[in-house]
Every structure is written in structure tokens, then in C-alpha cells.
Enzyme design. Structure first.
Site, PDB file in Angstrom:
ATOM      1  N   ASP A  66       0.837  -1.202   0.000  1.00 34.02           N
ATOM      2  CA  ASP A  66       0.000   0.000   0.000  1.00 34.02           C
ATOM      3  C   ASP A  66       0.874   1.255   0.000  1.00 34.02           C
ATOM      4  OD1 ASP A  66      -2.077   1.758   0.347  1.00 34.02           O
ATOM      5  OD2 ASP A  66      -2.847   0.844   2.183  1.00 34.02           O
TER       6      ASP A  66
ATOM      7  N   ASP B 282     -10.529   3.999  -1.001  1.00 31.60           N
ATOM      8  CA  ASP B 282     -11.179   3.005  -0.146  1.00 31.60           C
ATOM      9  C   ASP B 282     -12.698   3.117  -0.207  1.00 31.60           C
ATOM     10  OD1 ASP B 282      -8.543   2.845   0.503  1.00 31.60           O
ATOM     11  OD2 ASP B 282      -8.827   2.946   2.660  1.00 31.60           O
TER      12      ASP B 282
HETATM   13  C1  GLA Z   1      -5.318   2.219   2.885  1.00 32.63           C
HETATM   14  C2  GLA Z   1      -5.843   1.091   1.999  1.00 32.63           C
HETATM   15  C3  GLA Z   1      -6.862   0.281   2.779  1.00 32.63           C
HETATM   16  C4  GLA Z   1      -6.245  -0.264   4.050  1.00 32.63           C
HETATM   17  C5  GLA Z   1      -5.649   0.868   4.870  1.00 32.63           C
HETATM   18  C6  GLA Z   1      -4.834   0.359   6.039  1.00 32.63           C
HETATM   19  O1  GLA Z   1      -6.291   3.172   3.186  1.00 32.63           O
HETATM   20  O2  GLA Z   1      -6.395   1.594   0.816  1.00 32.63           O
HETATM   21  O3  GLA Z   1      -7.361  -0.780   1.983  1.00 32.63           O
HETATM   22  O4  GLA Z   1      -5.256  -1.212   3.701  1.00 32.63           O
HETATM   23  O5  GLA Z   1      -4.791   1.689   4.093  1.00 32.63           O
HETATM   24  O6  GLA Z   1      -4.207   1.390   6.734  1.00 32.63           O
END
Ligand code: GLA
Length: 534
Positions: free
Chosen positions: A298, A359
Site C-alpha cells: 500500500d 477506499d
Molecule cells: C489504505 C488502503 C486500505 C487499508 C488501509 C490500512 O487506506 O487503501 O485498503 O489497507 O490503508 O491502513
């Protein structure tokens, strides 16, 4: 994308993550209703530690503390916000009838904040962002400087916070480890940082007991919040919530399931845990030694250091190479929110799937689903071991109607997206289980041809999508994104490009339908009908 990019630039989305809240658009009513007399600037003096609040998902164990250290000279307040290892100087502090307003400066210098003292000055309610980028609320507790120093002394410390040499780009050479879109469960949407060993074991057990494993859900992924500290040799260890990672992996494998884990190409993850920056080979070896089968990687704090497409590719390539070097078959899941047309280079860095946006769990859930109709990645890039990932499922998490859940699942299926459940399988209702365990629907997502379906016609808020399948049949989805039920018709041989079938199935209902020159039905608001034309 603007919102995600701006928030992502400082990892502010992670502030929401830390405290387990969704970020509403617009200013909080609490700010608007605050007392009309400005609070004195001097009342902000001191140290403030960001603390978990309210939701179970807000338990922060093992992350890097976030804090404000403020001091006033009677006329203004200066100080800093310490966030994930970075320090942001505070400027332009003003007292207003509804609290305080100030700016964070530094790199990147953009962030507007508001704050208000509560509980007799013991807490600071803080809002980060503005109406344009979105607002995320969080809470800080007044602490003594000594208390803050102790918390910071015992916390994990990110290293390699600045740019490291980048390798020249090359083709990592992706192995076909994900011939169909990966399916499974991920801890983030329901547990956030509260995820622990017991929760993950319970989910593995539930996948088996509910029959979902046998329906195709194989990966159990531990998302952000498992990481602890690096030892003197730089090896990263899990935090106290995961006392025996190898034992946990063995437990999951013994149940016929696979294990996913999470990290970041930045020094710190989105929620303030230690990332892999400068430790790629070492971390890949650790994952392989534990027996990990998938890595979600990520971008998060890498955006504080790297800006360009080439830099991003090189960062992802580093881990792609490192995973390949371990010799273990590890599916590589890129999470950089769809930036820089990732589908056009995801395979070259060794990736098997890549997120196409921010997200889904943040903000208005129907809006998040509706958004994916138009932001699905480039279908031409999709195929075996090259999947556009529309993000984890919201099915079974409060906030959508049964019709909306069905539409969500249908859209992901038509888009050949990975299907990674995000709900608590221990409390899953029979209705949720029936939805996610529908084998005829799953077969369309998992079709071996690996074609990403496309919209073939659109009329106002209704649209028809088709997806060609390996046995020569075609999946046809009728979607109604509108707020009222809508009559929809598929004319075989017409614009949808599907000849009149010999046999027609209503896939969700598992029922054959009579074949006529056209098919007409009423699709509920925010609803979907899924057909398979043979
Ligand atoms: C980002 C990702 C999420 C999750 C969070 C964890 O926002 O897009 O899917 O993994 O980080 O901190």
C-alpha cells in the site's frame, strides 16, 4: 481522485483509519454548534496525544504515536504535529467562536485543521481537511511532556525516511499465480487496527464452517496493524497482538486456506505502522519464512518521498523482485489507488492485481459503489494474473440495502474484480451468506477466460453490461443506478451485441427464463439483475 491524492499525500486518510471513523464531507455539526465565545489561545498550550476513540476498530497497538506539541505567547500559538514519524509545523493559529483554525505546513504544505477543546480542556477534538478535500475527525488527550516522551520512547521508529536510490526499470516477469481473480477475506473493513491473532483464526474457521472456502474464498489477509518493531538486524517482528505469526500461518494453511499480509513501500503504512522502505528484501524473506501467500503493498507514506510515475514503478518493482527472489509463490497485490494508469505497468513490476481507486469503506457507501461503475480501471488490461481490483467488499457491513449489496456484488463480478470479503464472518446473517456464496454468480467472476465485462448501453441511470465467458455464453447485467425502480429491456441481437440465446438464466435466482426476442423486467432502485445467456 483529487480527494484521495490530497489526503494520500500526507496519509491523512490514515487519521480516519487510526480512530476508526469515516470522513464525512462538510464541517462537523459539533464545530458549528460550539460556544460563541472564543476559547483563549493559551488553553492549547502543552502536549496532546492522539488517542483511540469510540469504535472497536480504533484500538491502536503498535503504531507510531501522533501528537501535537503547542505553545502560546499570548498572541498566537506555534508548535508541531508529529504524524507517522514526520513533523508538520503549525502556522496561522486563530481563535474563532467555533474553536480554533490553523494550518499544517511542511511537505506537502496544504493541510487545514480545526480544533475545539472539550471535557474541561482535557481533550482536543480535531478535524483535519476542509470541505474540498473532506474532513476527518479525531481526538487528542492532554498529556504531560513526560508522558509523551515515554510513549514516543517505547514506540516503533520508522527509518529510511528520505529518498533511496531507485533501480532502473525492468520486467520482473509475472508468474501466473492468480489465473482467476483472488477471492478471500481481509481484516481491514471490519477490524482495522484491532485485528489480532484470535480474530484471524476465527475468520479462517468461519470460512471453512460456512462453506465459503469451498465456494472459492481462499485468501485470509491480515491488513494493516500487525507490525511491531525492527530488531537490531532490521528484521521486522509482529506486535503483541500476533505472538506467533508462523503458528498463525500454519493454522490457516492447515484449514486449506492461504495467507495474505500487508505492508507499504513507504517507511510507514497508512495507519502509522512500520513499512518496508529500504527493507524490501528482508521483509520479503520474513513473509516467505512465515509461509505467506499474498502481499498487499500500500503506497501510503511513500507519497511523502516519491512523486513521479517512474519512482512509483521502481518502488513497486523493488518488492516485486524481492518477492520473486524468495522462490515462494506470493501473489502481489498493488494498492496505489489506481494512480498513473497502473494497469498498464502492474504486471511489469510483478503485480497480479491492483486497486483502481480509493477506499470504498470511507464516506457514503452507496456513493462508493456507484463511483465504481465509471472507475473500473481499463478493461483491456485485465486478464489472468492481471486484475483490476475494485477494493474489498462492503457486503454484510451496515450501510447499504439488500439491493445495493446485490448490485455491488454483481458489478464486481461483471468487472472480474477480486472478491475479498470485509465483513465479520462470525456474525454474518443468512442473507449475507446466501449472497456471497451463490456459486452461479461466483462462476461468472471466476470465469477462466478472465475477460473484464464492459458497459454496452446506457440510458439515463440504467445501464447494461456484458461479459463473454469461456463456454461461449455471455453474462448480461442490468443495472439501475437511479433512485426509483426502472423498466429495462434487453433486445437480443441489438445494441448489446448478444444474439438471441437458446437458454436464459436468472443467475441470482438460479432459475431458467423463457426465451423471447427481448427480455424486459423492472429493476429496483440501486438494483441489478444478472442474466446468463447460453
Ligand atoms: C489504505 C488502503 C486500505 C487499508 C488501509 C490500512 O487506506 O487503501 O485498503 O489497507 O490503508 O491502513
Amino acid at each position: 481522485m483529487r480527494m484521495r491524492k490530497v489526503l494520500g499525500a500526507i496519509g491523512i486518510a490514515a487519521v480516519g483509519g487510526l480512530i476508526g471513523v469515516t470522513a464525512p464531507m462538510g464541517m462537523s455539526p459539533a464545530v458549528a454548534q460550539a460556544a460563541a465565545t472564543p476559547q483563549p489561545l493559551a488553553s492549547l498550550d502543552g502536549s496532546w496525544l492522539v488517542v483511540p476513540r469510540r469504535t472497536p476498530g480504533s484500538v491502536a497497538i503498535g503504531g507510531i504515536p501522533r501528537s501535537f506539541v503547542l505553545s502560546s505567547d499570548g498572541r498566537t500559538v506555534t508548535g508541531e504535529f508529529r504524524f507517522n514519524g514526520w513533523v508538520y509545523p503549525i502556522a496561522n493559529m486563530v481563535a474563532r467562536p467555533d474553536g480554533f483554525a490553523f494550518d499544517l505546513t511542511g511537505k506537502p504544505p496544504f493541510v487545514k485543521m480545526r480544533a475545539k477543546l472539550s471535557a474541561g480542556g482535557r481533550f482536543l477534538d480535531v478535524w483535519i481537511g476542509d470541505e474540498v478535500v473532506g474532513v476527518a475527525p479525531f481526538l487528542a488527550r492532554r498529556v504531560t511532556p513526560a508522558e509523551l516522551a515515554t510513549v514516543e520512547r517505547d514506540a516503533p521508529r520508522p527509518d529510511n525516511m528520505t529518498k533511496l536510490p531507485l533501480p532502473a526499470l525492468h520486467d520482473v516477469g509475472v508468474k501466473n499465480l492468480a489465473p482467476t481473480p483472488p477471492m478471500g477475506w481481509n481484516s481491514w473493513n471490519v477490524f482495522r487496527e484491532a485485528v489480532d491473532d484470535a480474530a484471524v483464526r476465527a475468520m479462517a474457521d468461519r470460512l471453512v464452517a460456512t462453506g465459503l472456502r469451498d465456494a472459492g474464498y481462499r485468501y485470509v489477509t491480515i491488513d494493516d496493524g500487525w507490525q511491531g518493531k525492527r530488531d537490531a538486524a532490521g528484521v521486522l517482528h509482529p506486535n503483541a497482538k500476533f505472538p506467533d505469526m508462523k503458528g498463525l500461518v500454519d493454522y490457516i494453511h492447515a484449514r486449506g486456506l492461504k495467507v495474505g499480509i500487508y505492508s507499504s513501500p513507504g517507511p510507514v503504512t497508512c495507519t502509522g505502522y512500520i513499512g518496508s522502505h529500504g527493507h524490501e528484501k528482508q521483509d520479503a524473506k520474513t513473509y516467505a519464512a512465515w509461509g505467506v501467500d499474498l502481499l498487499k503493498y500500500d503506497w501510503c507514506s511513500a507519497s511523502n518521498i516519491y512523486d513521479t510515475k517512474t519512482e512509483m514503478q521502481a518502488q513497486y518493482q523493488k518488492m516485486g523482485d524481492a518477492l520473486a527472489e524468495t522462490g515462494r509463490a506470493i501473489v502481489y497485490s498493488l494498492c496505489q489507488y489506481g494512480l498513473f494508469d497502473v494497469g498498464s505497468w502492474g504486471n511489469r513490476v510483478g503485480g497480479h492485481l491492483w486497486r483502481t481507486g480509493g477506499d470504498s469503506i470511507e464516506g457514503d457507501l452507496w456513493h462508493a459503489i456507484d463511483f465504481r461503475f465509471d472507475h473500473n480501471g481499463n478493461a483491456a488490461h485485465a486478464g489472468p494474473s492481471a486484475w483490476n481490483d475494485a477494493d474489498m467488499m462492503l457486503v454484510g457491513i451496515d450501510g447499504l440495502t439488500p439491493e445495493e449489496y446485490r448490485t455491488h456484488y454483481t458489478l464486481w463480478t461483471m468487472a472480474a474484480s477480486p472478491i475479498i470479503l470485509g465483513n465479520d464472518l462470525r456474525t454474518m446473517t443468512p442473507a449475507t451468506k446466501a449472497l456471497v456464496a451463490n456459486r452461479e454468480v461466483i462462476a461468472i467472476d471466476q470465469d477462466p477466460l478472465g475477460i473484464q465485462g464492459r458497459r454496452v448501453s446506457q440510458d439515463g441511470k440504467t445501464e447494461i453490461w456484458t461479459k463473454r465467458l469461456a463456454d461461449g455464453s455471455t453474462a448480461v447485467a442490468l443495472f439501475n443506478r437511479g433512485d426509483a425502480p426502472a423498466a429495462m429491456t434487453v433486445r437480443w441481437g441489438g445494441a448489446v451485441g448478444v444474439a438471441q440465446p437458446k437458454m436464459l438464466r436468472d443467475v441470482w435466482r438460479g432459475a431458467d427464463l423463457p426465451v423471447r426476442p427481448s427480455y424486459t423486467t423492472t429493476v429496483p432502485r440501486h438494483g441489478a439483475i444478472l442474466l446468463r445467456a447460453f
